[in-house]
Scaffold this active site. Structure first.
Site, PDB file in Angstrom:
ATOM      1  N   ASP A 120       0.865  -1.172   0.000  1.00  0.00           N
ATOM      2  CA  ASP A 120       0.000   0.000   0.000  1.00  0.00           C
ATOM      3  C   ASP A 120       0.910   1.233   0.000  1.00  0.00           C
ATOM      4  O   ASP A 120       2.128   1.141   0.163  1.00  0.00           O
ATOM      5  CB  ASP A 120      -0.992   0.011   1.170  1.00  0.00           C
TER       6      ASP A 120
HETATM    7  C1  NOJ Z   1      -3.857   4.030  -0.070  1.00  0.00           C
HETATM    8  C2  NOJ Z   1      -5.104   3.214   0.066  1.00  0.00           C
HETATM    9  O1  NOJ Z   1      -5.087   2.506   1.293  1.00  0.00           O
HETATM   10  C3  NOJ Z   1      -5.273   2.220  -1.059  1.00  0.00           C
HETATM   11  O2  NOJ Z   1      -6.520   1.604  -0.932  1.00  0.00           O
HETATM   12  C4  NOJ Z   1      -5.138   2.896  -2.388  1.00  0.00           C
HETATM   13  O3  NOJ Z   1      -5.300   1.958  -3.420  1.00  0.00           O
HETATM   14  C5  NOJ Z   1      -3.763   3.535  -2.462  1.00  0.00           C
HETATM   15  N1  NOJ Z   1      -3.643   4.523  -1.414  1.00  0.00           N
HETATM   16  C6  NOJ Z   1      -3.540   4.197  -3.826  1.00  0.00           C
HETATM   17  O4  NOJ Z   1      -4.338   5.288  -3.968  1.00  0.00           O
END
Ligand code: NOJ
Length: 744
Positions: free
Chosen positions: A286
């Protein structure tokens, strides 16, 4: 041979040969991946494992700037997110084609519930319990996104959410692992269509691996501590379902699990996912989650974080720059085996080959297709259909709904009645023509009401207001109307990432507004717009009719009008429990009994209860009314004992006893009465949707086999134990309509 026979022979040949063709294609791709890998320097390999946010709206804290374009040109980047449109993706891909090995970039994006056409927020859509409609909405989202040059969506979010304070419950399918697993698979199929590599499909990404939804106290990014048994039994099931449905990628999560950040958790990524589940796609971290292991206190620095993440099976680094900055040194220092790097790069390149990007890096850059999908009216029809199916009727005293068109004067009140962008919820994109395309609630109802009905409007208050200055005007128009439609709730940005709330009551003075309007004595229909279950006890107890409308997307106003005027009889069922207050959280239907279960809601005599509140929720999981009523017969079991090879059939007749045709979601739950580990008081194992004309009866058959009775024992083995079971049938999880049987 006539043409019928010829077709038959051809079909048989295709069916017979398809697996061989698939295998041959796999072997060819493996061969091509290896030949690219052989040409790559260590630095180029690590470049493939690196992902940056691009130039559109950032969806996290950018860790460092640097010259991204130069990094694309020199092969230091494998993927980018937050790039929109064919024009931009083409330019970046052209740059990637200047790199030494011309390895194409992968473009990822959070296409969570739509791209150009916004669909209901995933939690709302889950309330439809309509797997076909859910798959269809993901299909349209993929068609639109891929036409804009996007290859990969960071969806579906399959985290089980038992805590409505957690802002991200809006992105998932609710609290139940069975329903959540079916929806996870439906969404994966919808996004990936006939297979990624087709130009109308995107690769899906099941996230956030794992147990992100169990963040302590419902606070985003917080820690998770739970037994491996519980992890497997509840939280991991939808991921497994996504993998079985062929999901291309997974994203790991920000939280730690039992003290080890998910990003560096070998048990979930290597042992389970890539080991037992045989997942052959890749895992992206993430946003910054590799670097954040320093904050967790798990890594001393980025060097150690990179080593821990790659060792545990994280293949691509989103935005923390730990891989690009440290992996080469780690290999040189003998701290990371080159085989781990090769494995990660092989997984990433395989997806690029499967997407067809090596054959044509510009395959998804087609202005014609982009233009055609930009305003495709057929997509809006699909959205309206799933939106109306997502609405849940919570209350309908005196059959106030559907609205009698003899009522000639409607007062529409509330901060959300004329709101525009709020209707599309969090994780949606701001397009320049939003104000034209998004159908507000006022517009939808105004159009459907027609010329013979007059409509007046007053805002009453803002969403999070402390002022009641607008109440007088609202009360005044309510007094002059035959009926009031009151649209209240959260703002769209009160749920979503980093949007946890400790107080999940209606924000500001909105419940005061409901009181003031109800005091006029006029019939009041309340629309509650929210990205989570809210607490609204006064409204629930006093308003005559309540529709829970979540955030319904581009066609919100039309879908709501469809339901209000009875063009669609509401059929939504809650995918999550609605608490009476925050003090009950976490609250979910599939809890354990405890040694001192209360006998009734008011039982406080040395039992597991509160002295100031019943244990029962305000609205249970699976709950939702219709304009008609349904009557269930006693369930009939084909037998009362079964062995592990047997099946038991359960038959139940459902009759539409009301005045409207309608759809019911018939739910099947079991309770395993005694186990080597305690079992939930109820557990959903099946459901069927049935459409019944007024007065009609249909008999439904459910089949229970051994797999439905299995659970994870203390040592995390999936087993079924002989003993007695109760099986329940009904229209929500509070049903007491049951029979018993025995597994021998
Ligand atoms: C953080 C988020 O937790 C995730 O769900 C998302 O896909 C990414 N950022 C990219 O935007």
């Amino acid at each position: 041979m006539n043409s019928k026979h010829l077709n038959f022979v051809l079909t048989v040949c295709i069916l017979f040969l398809a697996p061989f063709a698939g295998k041959a294609q796999k072997a060819t791709i493996e061969h091509r991946v290896d030949s690219v890998l052989n040409l790559m320097t260590l630095e180029e390999k690590i470049g493939q494992m690196n992902q940056y946010s691009g130039f559109w709206e950032a969806t996290g804290p950018i860790t460092e700037e640097g010259n991204k374009l130069e990094q694309v040109r020199t092969g230091q980047l494998g993927s980018m997110l937050n790039i929109n449109g064919v024009d931009h993706t083409r330019k970046l891909q052209e740059l990637a084609m200047q790199s030494r090995l011309k390895i194409p970039l992968l473009f990822g994006q959070d296409v969570v519930h739509g791209y150009r056409t916004m669909f209901p927020i995933p939690l709302g859509e889950a309330a439809s319990w309509d797997l076909e409609a859910i798959e269809h909405s993901a299909r349209i989202a993929a068609t639109e996104a891929s036409a804009a040059g996007i290859h990969w969506t960071f969806a579906p979010m399959v985290d089980i959410g038992r805590d409505p304070r957690w802002g991200r419950v809006m992105e998932g399918a609710g609290e139940d692992p069975y329903l959540g697993s079916l929806i996870a698979a439906a969404r994966v199929k919808g996004f990936q269509g006939k297979g990624y590599g087709n130009t109308d499909a995107v690769m899906a990404c099941a996230k956030h691996f794992a147990a992100y939804g169990a963040a302590e106290a419902g606070r985003d990014y917080n820690s998770v501590d739970m037994s491996y048994r519980m992890l497997n039994e509840i939280y991991l099931k939808p991921y497994k379902a996504a993998v079985e449905a062929g999901v291309a990628t997974l994203m790991n999560s920000f939280n730690d699990i039992n003290g080890i950040p998910a990003t560096a958790n070998s048990y979930i990524q290597r042992d389970l996912l890539k080991g037992q589940w045989k997942f052959d796609g890749f895992v992206v971290s993430d946003w910054g989650s590799i670097g954040e292991m320093i904050n967790h206190g798990y890594s001393k620095d980025c060097y150690q974080a990179a080593q821990q993440a790659i060792t545990a099976g994280s293949d691509m680094d989103m935005e923390s720059r730990c891989y690009i900055g440290n992996l080469a040194q780690l290999v040189k220092d003998g701290k990371v085996d080159i085989k781990l790097i090769d494995d990660a790069v092989r997984r990433i390149l395989t997806k690029k080959f499967e997407m067809g990007l090596f054959d044509d890096p510009f395959k998804y850059c087609n202005e014609e297709r982009e233009k055609q999908q930009w305003n495709n009216p057929a997509n809006l029809e699909v959205e309206r259909d799933v939106a109306k199916k997502s609405i849940v009727l919570l209350k309908n005293d005196n059959q106030l709904l559907p609205l009698d068109t003899k009522k000639k004067a409607i007062a529409m009140i509330g901060p959300l009645a004329k709101a525009v962008r709020e209707n599309i919820g969090f994780w949606s994109y701001a397009w320049p023509d939003d104000s034209i395309r998004i159908v507000t609630q006022w517009q939808g109802i105004r159009t459907r009401a027609g010329k013979n009905i007059t409509m007046t409007y007053a805002k009453g208050c803002e969403i999070n207001d402390s002022s009641k200055a607008g109440f007088a005007e609202a009360v005044n128009i309510a007094r002059q109307a035959d009926v009031v439609i009151l649209s209240i709730g959260e703002a769209a940005n009160m749920s979503g990432e980093a949007k946890s709330r400790s107080n999940i009551h209606l924000p500001g003075v909105q419940e005061e507004l409901v009181k003031a309007v109800c005091a006029t004595g006029k019939p009041v229909i309340v629309l509650i717009n929210a990205g989570r279950p809210l607490v609204f006890n006064w409204t629930a107890d006093h308003a005559q009719a309540i529709l829970y409308t979540w955030w319904l997307g581009t066609e919100a106003g039309n879908a709501i009008a469809d339901v209000i005027f009875g063009d669609y009889n509401p059929s939504g069922k809650l995918p999550c429990t609605f608490p009476r207050t925050e003090g009950q959280i976490p609250i979910y239907y599939n809890h354990f009994s405890t040694g001192r279960p209360p006998k009734t809601d008011s039982d406080v005599n040395y039992v597991s209860s509160y002295i100031d509140l019943p244990n029962s929720p305000k609205f249970p999981f699976g709950y939702g009314l219709s304009y008609t009523t349904f009557k269930y017969s006693e369930p009939l079991l084909s037998k009362t004992t079964m062995n592990s090879n047997d099946k038991i059939e359960i038959k139940v007749s459902v009759t539409n006893t009301g005045n409207y045709d309608g759809k019911e979601t018939v739910q099947l739950y079991i309770r395993d009465l005694v186990g080597s580990v305690v079992r939930p008081v109820k557990q959903l194992i099946g459901f069927q949707q049935v459409f019944l004309k007024k007065g009609e009866t249909k008999e439904l058959t459910f089949t229970i086999g051994i797999d439905d009775l299995k659970f994870y024992d203390y040592n995390v083995n999936l087993i079924a134990e002989p003993g007695d079971f109760e099986v329940f049938v009904g229209g929500n999880s509070a049903t007491e309509l049951k029979k018993t049987f025995t597994l021998l």
